[in-house]
Scaffold this active site. Structure first.
Site, short mmCIF file in Angstrom:
data_model
loop_
_atom_site.label_atom_id
_atom_site.label_comp_id
_atom_site.label_asym_id
_atom_site.label_seq_id
_atom_site.Cartn_x
_atom_site.Cartn_y
_atom_site.Cartn_z
N ALA A 1 7.07 -5.33 5.06
CA ALA A 1 6.72 -5.88 6.38
C ALA A 1 5.83 -7.09 6.23
CB ALA A 1 6.01 -4.82 7.22
N TYR A 2 5.82 -7.89 7.28
CA TYR A 2 4.85 -8.99 7.41
C TYR A 2 3.66 -8.37 8.14
CZ TYR A 2 3.07 -13.64 8.62
OH TYR A 2 2.31 -14.78 8.76
N THR A 3 2.55 -8.12 7.40
CA THR A 3 1.45 -7.32 7.97
C THR A 3 0.18 -8.13 8.26
OG1 THR A 3 0.81 -6.71 5.72
CG2 THR A 3 2.19 -5.13 6.91
N TYR B 1 2.70 -9.72 15.76
CA TYR B 1 2.98 -8.64 14.81
C TYR B 1 3.55 -7.42 15.54
CZ TYR B 1 2.01 -4.59 11.83
OH TYR B 1 2.11 -3.40 11.14
N ILE C 1 14.24 -9.01 2.25
CA ILE C 1 14.97 -8.24 3.27
C ILE C 1 15.38 -9.07 4.48
CG2 ILE C 1 13.94 -6.02 2.57
CD1 ILE C 1 12.33 -6.21 5.32
N LYS D 1 7.34 -5.91 15.26
CA LYS D 1 7.51 -4.53 14.78
C LYS D 1 8.30 -3.71 15.80
CE LYS D 1 6.13 -2.74 11.57
NZ LYS D 1 6.77 -2.55 10.24
N GLN E 1 0.82 -1.22 0.00
CA GLN E 1 0.00 0.00 0.00
C GLN E 1 0.85 1.27 0.00
OE1 GLN E 1 -3.70 0.17 2.30
NE2 GLN E 1 -2.67 -1.20 3.73
N LEU E 2 1.75 1.35 0.97
CA LEU E 2 2.55 2.57 1.10
C LEU E 2 3.57 2.68 -0.03
CD1 LEU E 2 3.34 5.07 2.68
CD2 LEU E 2 4.79 3.64 4.14
N1 NDP Z 1 -1.43 -1.75 6.88
C1 NDP Z 1 -1.61 -1.09 8.03
O1 NDP Z 1 -2.75 -0.90 8.52
C2 NDP Z 1 -0.44 -0.54 8.76
C3 NDP Z 1 0.85 -0.73 8.32
N2 NDP Z 1 1.91 -0.27 9.07
C4 NDP Z 1 3.28 -0.46 8.60
O2 NDP Z 1 3.43 0.32 7.43
C5 NDP Z 1 4.34 -0.32 6.53
C6 NDP Z 1 3.71 -0.45 5.16
O3 NDP Z 1 2.50 -1.19 5.31
P1 NDP Z 1 1.58 -1.57 4.06
O4 NDP Z 1 2.01 -0.84 2.87
O5 NDP Z 1 0.18 -1.51 4.52
O6 NDP Z 1 1.97 -3.11 3.92
P2 NDP Z 1 1.61 -4.13 2.76
O7 NDP Z 1 1.32 -5.43 3.42
O8 NDP Z 1 0.63 -3.54 1.83
O9 NDP Z 1 3.00 -4.23 1.97
C7 NDP Z 1 4.12 -4.82 2.54
C8 NDP Z 1 5.02 -5.27 1.42
O10 NDP Z 1 6.18 -5.87 2.00
C9 NDP Z 1 6.54 -6.97 1.18
N3 NDP Z 1 7.34 -7.95 1.89
C10 NDP Z 1 6.93 -8.85 2.83
N4 NDP Z 1 7.95 -9.61 3.22
C11 NDP Z 1 9.04 -9.21 2.53
C12 NDP Z 1 10.39 -9.62 2.50
N5 NDP Z 1 10.84 -10.64 3.25
N6 NDP Z 1 11.24 -8.97 1.68
C13 NDP Z 1 10.80 -7.96 0.90
N7 NDP Z 1 9.54 -7.53 0.87
C14 NDP Z 1 8.66 -8.15 1.69
C15 NDP Z 1 5.22 -7.55 0.75
O11 NDP Z 1 5.39 -8.36 -0.37
P3 NDP Z 1 4.47 -9.70 -0.54
O12 NDP Z 1 3.14 -9.17 -0.97
O13 NDP Z 1 5.21 -10.47 -1.55
O14 NDP Z 1 4.41 -10.36 0.80
C16 NDP Z 1 4.38 -6.31 0.50
O15 NDP Z 1 4.46 -5.89 -0.83
C17 NDP Z 1 4.71 -1.65 7.21
O16 NDP Z 1 5.90 -1.46 7.93
C18 NDP Z 1 3.58 -1.88 8.18
O17 NDP Z 1 3.98 -2.67 9.29
C19 NDP Z 1 1.73 0.42 10.24
C20 NDP Z 1 0.47 0.65 10.72
C21 NDP Z 1 -0.71 0.22 10.00
C1 TDO Z 2 -13.27 -7.35 8.56
C2 TDO Z 2 -13.83 -7.12 9.94
C3 TDO Z 2 -12.97 -6.81 10.98
N1 TDO Z 2 -13.48 -6.61 12.23
C4 TDO Z 2 -12.55 -6.28 13.32
C5 TDO Z 2 -11.41 -7.24 13.52
C6 TDO Z 2 -10.38 -6.36 14.17
O1 TDO Z 2 -10.61 -6.32 15.56
C7 TDO Z 2 -10.63 -5.00 13.55
C8 TDO Z 2 -9.64 -4.61 12.47
O2 TDO Z 2 -9.72 -5.52 11.43
P1 TDO Z 2 -8.52 -6.01 10.53
O3 TDO Z 2 -8.11 -7.36 10.97
O4 TDO Z 2 -8.97 -5.83 9.14
O5 TDO Z 2 -7.37 -4.97 10.78
P2 TDO Z 2 -5.90 -5.24 11.32
O6 TDO Z 2 -5.23 -6.21 10.45
O7 TDO Z 2 -5.90 -5.50 12.78
O8 TDO Z 2 -5.29 -3.80 11.05
C9 TDO Z 2 -4.04 -3.52 11.55
O9 TDO Z 2 -3.08 -3.86 10.56
C10 TDO Z 2 -1.74 -3.73 11.00
C11 TDO Z 2 -0.84 -4.08 9.83
C12 TDO Z 2 -1.46 -2.45 11.69
O10 TDO Z 2 -0.31 -2.05 11.81
C13 TDO Z 2 -2.56 -1.77 12.45
O11 TDO Z 2 -2.38 -0.37 12.55
C14 TDO Z 2 -3.92 -2.04 11.89
O12 TDO Z 2 -4.20 -1.30 10.73
O13 TDO Z 2 -11.97 -5.03 13.02
C15 TDO Z 2 -14.83 -6.66 12.47
O14 TDO Z 2 -15.30 -6.46 13.62
N2 TDO Z 2 -15.70 -6.96 11.45
C16 TDO Z 2 -15.24 -7.19 10.19
O15 TDO Z 2 -16.06 -7.50 9.28
#
Ligand code: NDP
Ligand code: TDO
Length: 279
Positions: free
Chosen positions: A56-58, A117, A33, A121, A10-11
């Site tokens: 990241a592993y998200t 997670y 990485i 992190k 995403q980012l």
């Molecule tokens: N999403 C959220 O709600 C939030 C995200 N963050 C942080 O923000 C940052 C960006 O998040 P976001 O863009 O949402 O994450 P995404 O999950 O959308 O993207 C993460 C990317 O990292 C890649 N990746 C995973 N493992 C590896 C690896 N071993 N080597 C190289 N690349 C790898 C993934 O590739 P692949 O698809 O192949 O696995 C994916 O493209 C992360 O650090 C996350 O922890 C913080 C708060 C909230």
């Molecule tokens: C899809 C869904 C989720 N939920 C709840 C589950 C959970 O408690 C909350 C959030 O849902 P998700 O599991 O989609 O979100 P989650 O994966 O926990 O999102 C988090 O991702 C990581 C990467 C971060 O770093 C955090 O900041 C945060 O954004 O909403 C519902 O109650 N109803 C629903 O239909």
């Protein structure tokens, strides 16, 4: 020249839109990485002004079953990038906090992650601050965008296919548009001070529950699917999430002079982009 890891996430995708040809974009296929030798060689052979680590592993729930894999990316991967890259902007999460606060978390507040997670992190943050010469650790939260997988897109999809949605209303945070986050990173890049290492918080303005966010998604997308508020205990998940993870943005606003818009305004823009993409 900048290096953006996690470029297809995403980012990473939003950064590509903004940085264009001034960065190199890599994903796992180009560089895993978590592979120390690969990172060392890659950064020895390619010189960058700054690494923006979006990789990241998200998968928050899956990480509970795959702690080693999550640690390899979120902790060790960040360590290798910081060690061999020197200058880095590293993205972290609100899930480093346990959510027992009732006021927004400041950067120096006590961390206590509840999930694998969050733990991995936090370990990544510490490694970056230990190993990099120059670093900004940027914690954000509840990120969504037209790209990849996120809560907003999941809710939109369910809103179109289900009769009603059940969403937790007792977890409070601040949604963040990945596009707005990317803009804040560009601002930081321009002002980063060599030799300094620091932690900042960035989200969009305002707070809400996941339920409020889902209601806003329905509203802004023009969908009438009912959203039912429920308690977290009625929506069991593998990983425990913080009940309150609002981040104070006072420091980033003061140090970098950022103007930050309300989450609802940003959400409206992104939902429009998602709808335009689908039509
Ligand atoms: N999403 C959220 O709600 C939030 C995200 N963050 C942080 O923000 C940052 C960006 O998040 P976001 O863009 O949402 O994450 P995404 O999950 O959308 O993207 C993460 C990317 O990292 C890649 N990746 C995973 N493992 C590896 C690896 N071993 N080597 C190289 N690349 C790898 C993934 O590739 P692949 O698809 O192949 O696995 C994916 O493209 C992360 O650090 C996350 O922890 C913080 C708060 C909230
Ligand atoms: C899809 C869904 C989720 N939920 C709840 C589950 C959970 O408690 C909350 C959030 O849902 P998700 O599991 O989609 O979100 P989650 O994966 O926990 O999102 C988090 O991702 C990581 C990467 C971060 O770093 C955090 O900041 C945060 O954004 O909403 C519902 O109650 N109803 C629903 O239909």
């Amino acid at each position: 020249m900048m290096l953006v890891t996690g470029a297809n996430g995403q980012l990473g995708s939003e950064l590509r839109n903004l940085l264009g040809a001034s960065a190199v974009y890599i994903d796992r296929e180009t560089l895993d990485i978590s592979d120390e030798a690969a990172v060392r060689n890659y950064l020895k052979n390619n010189c960058f002004d700054c690494i923006i680590n979006c990789a990241a592993y998200t998968a928050v729930d899956r990480a509970e079953d795959e702690p080693v894999q999550a640690n390899a990316v979120n902790h060790l991967g960040s360590l290798w990038l910081a060690k061999y890259g020197k200058r880095i902007i590293h993205i972290s999460t609100d899930y480093v906090f346990d959510g027992t606060s009732h006021v927004p978390y400041h950067e120096e507040d006590k961390t206590n992650p509840l999930s694998i997670y969050g733990k991995t992190k936090l370990a990544g943050e510490k490694a970056v601050l230990d190993y990099a010469e120059t670093a900004v650790v940027l914690r954000t939260a509840w990120v969504y965008s037209p790209y990849g997988n996120n809560f907003v897109k999941n809710i939109l999809r369910m809103g179109r296919t289900r009769e009603s949605l059940r969403v937790v209303s007792d977890q409070i945070g601040s949604p963040t548009s990945a596009g707005d986050l990317a803009k804040s990173i560009i601002e930081i890049l321009q002002q980063m001070k060599t030799g300094k290492k620091d932690v900042y918080h960035f989200t969009n303005e305002g707070v809400c529950s996941w339920y409020d966010l889902a209601v806003a998604v329905m509203d802004l997308a023009g969908l009438s699917t009912p959203v039912i508020p429920i308690e977290s205990r009625d929506f069991p998940t593998k990983a425990v999430r913080p009940f309150y993870s609002v981040l104070s943005k006072r420091k980033i606003k003061t140090h970098y002079g950022l103007g930050i818009r309300h989450w609802r305004e940003a959400l409206g823009e992104v939902i429009k982009k998602i709808n335009d993409k689908n039509h």
